[in-house]
Design an enzyme around this catalytic site. Sequence first.
Site, PDB file in Angstrom:
ATOM      1  N   CYS D 152       6.455   4.292   6.094  1.00  9.92           N
ATOM      2  CA  CYS D 152       5.727   5.229   6.950  1.00  9.92           C
ATOM      3  C   CYS D 152       6.646   6.353   7.427  1.00  9.92           C
ATOM      4  O   CYS D 152       6.318   7.544   7.268  1.00  9.92           O
ATOM      5  CB  CYS D 152       5.110   4.481   8.125  1.00  9.92           C
ATOM      6  N   TYR D 153       7.770   5.987   8.024  1.00  7.90           N
ATOM      7  CA  TYR D 153       8.706   7.023   8.477  1.00  7.90           C
ATOM      8  C   TYR D 153       9.190   7.896   7.311  1.00  7.90           C
ATOM      9  O   TYR D 153       9.235   9.121   7.435  1.00  7.90           O
ATOM     10  CB  TYR D 153       9.918   6.377   9.162  1.00  7.90           C
TER      11      TYR D 153
END
Lengths: 349, 349, 349, 349
Positions: D152-153
Amino acid sequence: MMIKVGILGASGYTANELVRILLGHKEVEIAWLGSQSQIDKPYHHSYQNFFQILPLSCIDASELESLCKHIDVLFCATPHNFCATILTPKVLESTKVIDLSADFRLRDIETFAAHYHTTHANPTLLAQSVYGLCELNRAQIKPARLVANPGCYPTCSILSLAPLLANNLIDLDSIIIDAKSGTSGAGRKAALDSLFCEVNESFKAYSITSHRHTPEIEQALSEIAKEPITLSFTPHLVPMNRGILATSYARLRDPKVDSTALRHIYKDFYKGEYFVRVLDHGLSAQTRWVKGSNFIDIAPYVDTRTNRIIITASIDNLIKGASGQAVQNMNIMCGFRESSGLEAAPMFP
Amino acid sequence: MMIKVGILGASGYTANELVRILLGHKEVEIAWLGSQSQIDKPYHHSYQNFFQILPLSCIDASELESLCKHIDVLFCATPHNFCATILTPKVLESTKVIDLSADFRLRDIETFAAHYHTTHANPTLLAQSVYGLCELNRAQIKPARLVANPGCYPTCSILSLAPLLANNLIDLDSIIIDAKSGTSGAGRKAALDSLFCEVNESFKAYSITSHRHTPEIEQALSEIAKEPITLSFTPHLVPMNRGILATSYARLRDPKVDSTALRHIYKDFYKGEYFVRVLDHGLSAQTRWVKGSNFIDIAPYVDTRTNRIIITASIDNLIKGASGQAVQNMNIMCGFRESSGLEAAPMFP
Amino acid sequence: MMIKVGILGASGYTANELVRILLGHKEVEIAWLGSQSQIDKPYHHSYQNFFQILPLSCIDASELESLCKHIDVLFCATPHNFCATILTPKVLESTKVIDLSADFRLRDIETFAAHYHTTHANPTLLAQSVYGLCELNRAQIKPARLVANPGCYPTCSILSLAPLLANNLIDLDSIIIDAKSGTSGAGRKAALDSLFCEVNESFKAYSITSHRHTPEIEQALSEIAKEPITLSFTPHLVPMNRGILATSYARLRDPKVDSTALRHIYKDFYKGEYFVRVLDHGLSAQTRWVKGSNFIDIAPYVDTRTNRIIITASIDNLIKGASGQAVQNMNIMCGFRESSGLEAAPMFP
Amino acid sequence: MMIKVGILGASGYTANELVRILLGHKEVEIAWLGSQSQIDKPYHHSYQNFFQILPLSCIDASELESLCKHIDVLFCATPHNFCATILTPKVLESTKVIDLSADFRLRDIETFAAHYHTTHANPTLLAQSVYGLCELNRAQIKPARLVANPGCYPTCSILSLAPLLANNLIDLDSIIIDAKSGTSGAGRKAALDSLFCEVNESFKAYSITSHRHTPEIEQALSEIAKEPITLSFTPHLVPMNRGILATSYARLRDPKVDSTALRHIYKDFYKGEYFVRVLDHGLSAQTRWVKGSNFIDIAPYVDTRTNRIIITASIDNLIKGASGQAVQNMNIMCGFRESSGLEAAPMFP
């Protein structure tokens, strides 16, 4: 012997918090609460938490000189350029003043004008004022008649970085402060952007490259470094009521300094400072651990991989970032124990 | 002269809050913190808010009798049937005990067994215990050796309804309590249902028709009414940390009683009770106005259209609903001013 | 073949949600968005979620008759008594109208006046309008030109209780609805009470004994019961964006009905209704399980101890409680599949 | 013609979100849901949002090869080193695999071992896998049998910075990414730190200097820059369910580039990319504007005062940061329209 205090701008969040703190201060009596919008209304109509606790109604404080004859300390929790406009030499003769607005924070009136979009109303008083960051300016605060209570972000940011600059540890052009604040920092104004549904379940940066607290931080850090500092400051809005966390980055000058050494430098710099907690190895600053208190928690780390220093620091923006520090300033100015009225441990959860 | 206290079950939210309150209590020193899961660990490893404030480590409290020789008051913030199991006559000889669990709240051990799915470990002690709802049982609490600190929902519900029953104002079979609690009521247990993402942005009822606090409420209200009462109690979970709001409904016996009369009856019933604030006309109970305090706010209204009484009442579940009331009980039992250590005004926002 | 729709009151939360739903509806094109306050401004200035998705600017919709020539359906998401004022026979000739405001919900204009503090602007149209609670009024909605989209609380409350009244199961004077809503129900108005810090970490009741949705609920339930019903309705504000949970209480007439029998009655009553989910034994309604969808979840239980029925039901207030049901009404009126554009499963977390 | 898919790790948040998205995908049928902990339990016992929508029970998927004969695509939403362990050549012959875990993201198995504290279970497969950041690797994804869905990051960070590196605009050693994530990123595990009361009303950094996503970001950016990049990445936890905002800083090489020029460079780089919205001047990335959608919003600015570039970018961590991008990868691999099933506009509030 108790002192009497007056509060201007009583309808705002900072005044509300100031009242709460002062009600627990053994040496202070609240003489009056001034609010233009709430004249003659019981204070608990604004803040029902004080129902049956503080039976005061707000007053019209426009006759300020006369009102200040009866008080020892005046707190101004008013919008910017209000305090600078209404303060007179006569007020300052009879009363010590702690201004929680931005009016007396910036030394340079042009910087003030550029960031607050108005001409400073009282440069003469500005010259006599003292910047009230207690841990760094205690000696000047003690005898002061007019103290500029620091901004919330600056308090957290400056205390985060001061030991680095005092010890010449970082490249001065490498400072980045990525700060995050709870929503009470926006004040009690009926603005669309502050509605529950606009803030809740969201996260954003704001005032990118242009926030008003930037020059205040730069001014204080430049004084410590004895060189002008330009830095990046980016505030963000967190869906919570209280708390600021600042994550600061800077390039380390001496790669031999590691996290342990850095922590010792911080512990040393803040030795004897009750409200500054330099955290032990493995701990990190979190806003929940300072909520409801006047503490600032600081966790300094060295990232050897990138040769950067990474500092996290947290405060309760309404306390150490506003009303708590105002009371701390009052305590210093009035000769009380510095932690009087501020002993409450952080409240979790 | 200060007293010394010990706390069992130190790793939970109620113990954490008890510690915070007691740190501000001028007449109390915390002697030790017992926690099975945190033996020898600094308390700030569990609760970083106490970093540099309370330099105690948790201890193994299994040698309770010996540990209790050195303390005046023992607080048990332990799971149910733990306190009943470990308490001995010797402990109670040397120490006053305030139990924050459910062990000594219900007079009837069969009701206890039915709701807590275990046999009561100590019916003898149960017979000697006092139900510590301060405003209603002050006289019995004063000389007691063992006080059962009331549940959070019961505190809010019973104080909401007591004046109605004492004044014979409602049909006894018409009581409905629709209660809502913040999530700290679920305790500090790593349960899936208490995860942030499960609770946040949601609202639900739970334990419909079967919550354990129902018999506790019925028992206290029946005593006041001097008749057995059966009522509906439905708890709900609110996505917030602290606070309980109970909305109670009952059918009015005398249609001539209006909201003003009802408010007077409440003000009269709670006359002199510092922690009970019967709200003025137009105000309603909201959890934000009592957060961080030991107050209960009560707003009684009559709905003439339906001939019903509608009461809203709010408390901070961790304070008046748990640790604050425990301290209030301690104050009563030890002869301190009843509000000692509990003077903090509610904290908003 | 696609239809064209216009939306009045585009700057509000319900319009924003309507736009989102309609963008996913295969048979609908949004022709224009009317907003007095945002004339000529790109819609993504109000709602940045639509950046690059919906390249429309808001228009001045005061020439409504002419604007309605080009559309098939008009949605009014306007303040009360606005739609009633601007609608003309000509508009209704060319366009089907779904009004999301309160203007055409109450049959009785005196009740309207009493609750909305204004005289109804168009009793003639009122007489021609249909109450758009889809599951109960489908036959009348189908041919209607003007549909009054139900209120959020009424949708949840009426569907919760309808099977009880249709089956004559409860005492009619015993109904209490304790309802809780997320904050989007307050609309996008810059009101102090809706600020993040005022709502977050708090819970309150409001409009106790006097909420405007009470007569709407009573009207619908009375029609089903074929007897006038007076009930208690108490709304509460939950610190979350979306969702309504209604907890309803009523006295059971026939003590032989148990929870299992009751659930069957509900499943039977709502047989074939895609958007009504009568929950299985052991499950309870929670707002998180319907968020982002047009479902209503209903969990009916009998409390044999008190002889009461306790129903919890949950909806997404912006979807089944507003814009989703408006689209459902449109689908019925236009002959589309009733779930067109409303197929999205609930979004969790 | 519809394809069939299987999902491993069905009890987690990413699987739940994947199911929700796939239910709205016209060309996909969910054949089975594998979950070790929920074998034979209806999926709505884990996720009640799917009550009456998805009548599947979880299965034991240990006979994976046989199960994969009947599906076209396998999604692994399992803990790290699980997918690498169970995948066999036979599975990959019959089925395309999209792994949402970290197993195939890092090219270097020593880096993997250092960050995931385990030896990579399948270096052979790793060599055949493709990194599934759709906008950057579309050509390789199209024919791939095994795609590593990005973290996600990393998704948010890499897309934020890619245009800078592709255009050689910044000093490579100057990159700092200060990222903030909602709590669903922590997964559905009963961990104390993820309890509502621990997260709510707090803000913290975590994994300072050591987060696992750092090497993933560095690997992707280094490939674009064609030089090894070392950067600072600091993740923070936001008290909200969904959303990531990354604030990225870097020193500008060419001071003649201003915000307008920079924005054009970004718009150009992402031309034709439906899911990348480069925001217009004056707008900033906020998580609320992408929630519920597969969009990434990017707002690039130049701070001429400090000669730094400041980028804010936001995604829904469960969609573009996990399950949405997984479906986007599936669409590319299967030849569907890339936005199939991902057309939903962001849901606000």
